[in-house]
Design a protein around this motif. Structure first.
Motif, PDB file in Angstrom:
ATOM      1  N   PRO A  12      -9.622  18.464 -34.073  1.00  0.00           N
ATOM      2  CA  PRO A  12      -8.338  18.751 -34.709  1.00  0.00           C
ATOM      3  C   PRO A  12      -8.306  18.280 -36.159  1.00  0.00           C
ATOM      4  O   PRO A  12      -8.971  17.311 -36.534  1.00  0.00           O
ATOM      5  N   SER A  13      -7.518  18.988 -36.952  1.00  0.00           N
ATOM      6  CA  SER A  13      -7.358  18.601 -38.366  1.00  0.00           C
ATOM      7  C   SER A  13      -6.740  17.218 -38.445  1.00  0.00           C
ATOM      8  O   SER A  13      -5.829  16.867 -37.675  1.00  0.00           O
ATOM      9  N   PRO A  14      -7.231  16.373 -39.374  1.00  0.00           N
ATOM     10  CA  PRO A  14      -6.624  15.041 -39.521  1.00  0.00           C
ATOM     11  C   PRO A  14      -5.177  15.134 -39.980  1.00  0.00           C
ATOM     12  O   PRO A  14      -4.785  16.091 -40.646  1.00  0.00           O
ATOM     13  N   ALA A  15      -4.372  14.159 -39.634  1.00  0.00           N
ATOM     14  CA  ALA A  15      -2.969  14.148 -40.023  1.00  0.00           C
ATOM     15  C   ALA A  15      -2.881  14.067 -41.550  1.00  0.00           C
ATOM     16  O   ALA A  15      -3.702  13.452 -42.198  1.00  0.00           O
ATOM     17  N   PRO A  16      -1.851  14.698 -42.156  1.00  0.00           N
ATOM     18  CA  PRO A  16      -1.698  14.658 -43.610  1.00  0.00           C
ATOM     19  C   PRO A  16      -1.580  13.225 -44.087  1.00  0.00           C
ATOM     20  O   PRO A  16      -0.976  12.385 -43.439  1.00  0.00           O
TER      21      PRO A  16
ATOM     22  N   SER B 249     -18.810   7.997 -46.163  1.00  0.00           N
ATOM     23  CA  SER B 249     -18.038   7.253 -45.156  1.00  0.00           C
ATOM     24  C   SER B 249     -16.945   8.106 -44.521  1.00  0.00           C
ATOM     25  O   SER B 249     -15.869   7.607 -44.166  1.00  0.00           O
ATOM     26  N   LEU B 250     -17.214   9.403 -44.378  1.00  0.00           N
ATOM     27  CA  LEU B 250     -16.300  10.298 -43.677  1.00  0.00           C
ATOM     28  C   LEU B 250     -16.758  10.439 -42.232  1.00  0.00           C
ATOM     29  O   LEU B 250     -17.948  10.615 -41.961  1.00  0.00           O
ATOM     30  N   ARG B 251     -15.817  10.343 -41.310  1.00  0.00           N
ATOM     31  CA  ARG B 251     -16.138  10.481 -39.901  1.00  0.00           C
ATOM     32  C   ARG B 251     -16.097  11.956 -39.500  1.00  0.00           C
ATOM     33  O   ARG B 251     -15.227  12.699 -39.946  1.00  0.00           O
ATOM     34  N   VAL B 252     -17.049  12.341 -38.696  1.00  0.00           N
ATOM     35  CA  VAL B 252     -17.095  13.711 -38.170  1.00  0.00           C
ATOM     36  C   VAL B 252     -16.927  13.635 -36.655  1.00  0.00           C
ATOM     37  O   VAL B 252     -17.658  12.907 -35.984  1.00  0.00           O
ATOM     38  N   PRO B 253     -15.905  14.293 -36.090  1.00  0.00           N
ATOM     39  CA  PRO B 253     -15.028  15.284 -36.711  1.00  0.00           C
ATOM     40  C   PRO B 253     -13.653  14.730 -37.107  1.00  0.00           C
ATOM     41  O   PRO B 253     -12.782  15.508 -37.498  1.00  0.00           O
ATOM     42  N   GLU B 254     -13.442  13.418 -37.026  1.00  0.00           N
ATOM     43  CA  GLU B 254     -12.098  12.870 -37.280  1.00  0.00           C
ATOM     44  C   GLU B 254     -11.611  13.168 -38.693  1.00  0.00           C
ATOM     45  O   GLU B 254     -10.434  13.506 -38.905  1.00  0.00           O
ATOM     46  N   ASP B 255     -12.497  13.042 -39.694  1.00  0.00           N
ATOM     47  CA  ASP B 255     -12.110  13.297 -41.081  1.00  0.00           C
ATOM     48  C   ASP B 255     -12.558  14.668 -41.577  1.00  0.00           C
ATOM     49  O   ASP B 255     -11.942  15.241 -42.472  1.00  0.00           O
ATOM     50  N   LEU B 256     -13.638  15.166 -41.013  1.00  0.00           N
ATOM     51  CA  LEU B 256     -14.209  16.432 -41.480  1.00  0.00           C
ATOM     52  C   LEU B 256     -14.859  17.160 -40.313  1.00  0.00           C
ATOM     53  O   LEU B 256     -15.697  16.589 -39.604  1.00  0.00           O
ATOM     54  N   SER B 257     -14.479  18.408 -40.123  1.00  0.00           N
ATOM     55  CA  SER B 257     -15.117  19.257 -39.102  1.00  0.00           C
ATOM     56  C   SER B 257     -16.119  20.176 -39.777  1.00  0.00           C
ATOM     57  O   SER B 257     -15.899  20.642 -40.901  1.00  0.00           O
ATOM     58  N   VAL B 258     -17.227  20.439 -39.078  1.00  0.00           N
ATOM     59  CA  VAL B 258     -18.300  21.254 -39.654  1.00  0.00           C
ATOM     60  C   VAL B 258     -18.790  22.265 -38.613  1.00  0.00           C
ATOM     61  O   VAL B 258     -19.055  21.905 -37.467  1.00  0.00           O
ATOM     62  N   VAL B 259     -18.914  23.524 -39.059  1.00  0.00           N
ATOM     63  CA  VAL B 259     -19.474  24.590 -38.223  1.00  0.00           C
ATOM     64  C   VAL B 259     -20.683  25.169 -38.939  1.00  0.00           C
ATOM     65  O   VAL B 259     -20.631  25.434 -40.147  1.00  0.00           O
ATOM     66  N   GLY B 260     -21.776  25.367 -38.215  1.00  0.00           N
ATOM     67  CA  GLY B 260     -22.981  25.966 -38.792  1.00  0.00           C
ATOM     68  C   GLY B 260     -23.200  27.379 -38.301  1.00  0.00           C
ATOM     69  O   GLY B 260     -22.319  27.997 -37.692  1.00  0.00           O
TER      70      GLY B 260
END
Length: 347
Positions: free
Chosen positions: A343-347, A271-282
């Motif tokens: 962008p990185s999610p807020a702390p 239940s992690l949102r991409v890219p709001e919670d997690l960014s991924v580069v291949g």
């Protein structure tokens, strides 16, 4: 009726063609090989005899006489990765344009299978070997080949043949820097457990240098028992646990697109949102990464250009047009920013 009668007879030989065309066997051979200097009328008469008799040249016999075949051996480590299938398709197309066919060796990421496959390719008298990857010890593979054949390493490198690849180190550094520029501070690297060692070290090295320059700490993930368990920080856990732990990564740079897609699937299950919670580069830009539902940010390798250059190089070696020391060609990569980074999610 005439065709049926011929089908029941023995296949026509080069002697039959020579007899019907009223020329010598060597003249027929010259016409078949398209050797210049044959009289046009004679050439037409031979070609007509070939059509009439439905003659098919004995390719194997001709190649034995020439002491080489028109086969290229291609060594692939992991056909489950679509990148290799896409590369093989381009290689096959360009090889055919030069009059060569491919003979494949899928090593299944096993050193013994790889060595057996290489020996089998040599026994089939391939004219050259293309490595898309190698599964085991590069020195063992080198000893198996010896000095018998031209070797080209395509998208990999073992130090004892020509190399056609992108700069894995620089590419991984650029992909990681993209995440740093987006504000991410907990960036993990998802290692490829089946990738050939030198390229994997280069990609992981580029990732580590980018973090070091930003004052950040590396974190390595790798499969322990795919598709559920991973090794993270020396411990074994489910991939969902690694992605949701208190100090979880907010971004992941994957060693290849296939692993990146695995991460996207695990993030969805957690239940992690991409890219709001997690960014991924291949890495690779395989066809599936461009599907709208995935739309993966990735490092694109110029697959068609890589394959074309590699085939041109090995054919040049075989024909003697390319000689001398091993060549190294580094083609440019492209960072393609798509939907899976933000962008990185807020702390």
């Amino acid at each position: 009726m005439e065709r049926s009668r011929r089908a029941r007879q023995k296949p026509a030989t080069i002697h039959d063609v020579a007899r019907l065309a009223r020329v010598s066997k060597s003249t027929v051979s010259n016409v078949i090989r398209d050797v210049p200097g044959v009289n046009p009328e004679t050439r037409e008469r031979v070609q007509e005899a070939i059509r009439t008799l439905e003659y098919r040249p004995n390719v194997v016999a001709r190649q034995l006489v020439q002491q080489r075949t028109t086969l290229l051996g291609i060594v692939i480590g992991d056909l489950s990765n679509p990148f290799y299938a896409e590369m093989a398709k381009f290689v096959e197309s360009f090889a055919a344009a030069h009059g060569y066919q491919l003979m494949f060796c899928n090593t299944q990421v096993d050193e013994n299978t790889e060595l057996d496959g290489i020996r089998s390719l040599i026994e089939h008298r391939v004219a050259g070997l293309l490595f898309l990857a190698y599964a085991g010890d590069a020195e063992s593979a080198r000893q198996a080949v010896g000095e018998q054949l031209p070797i080209v390493f395509l998208t990999c490198d073992a130090g004892w043949g020509d190399v056609v690849a992108v700069d894995d180190f620089a590419a991984a550094r650029a992909g990681t820097q993209h995440l740093i520029d987006l504000g991410h501070r907990r960036i993990a690297y998802f290692a490829d457990t089946v990738h050939e060692a030198r390229a994997e070290r280069a990609r992981q090295g580029g990732y580590a240098l980018a973090l070091q320059e930003a004052g950040l700490t590396p974190s390595i993930l790798r499969w322990h028992d795919r598709p559920q368990l991973v090794e993270a920080g020396g411990s074994i856990c489910t991939i969902q646990t690694a992605l949701t732990a208190p100090e979880r990564p907010t971004a992941i740079f994957a060693a290849n697109d296939l692993h990146a897609v695995d991460i996207l699937d695990a993030a969805d299950q957690a239940s992690l949102r991409v890219p709001e919670d997690l960014s991924v580069v291949g890495f690779d830009d395989i066809a599936i990464s461009r599907i709208a539902r995935i739309n993966l940010t990735t490092i694109a390798q110029p697959k068609e250009a890589l394959a074309r250059l590699a085939v041109d190089l090995i054919v040049g070696r075989i024909g003697g047009k390319v000689q001398g020391a091993h060549q190294r060609h580094s083609l440019p990569f492209t960072l393609l920013q798509r939907r899976t980074t933000g962008p990185s999610p807020a702390p």
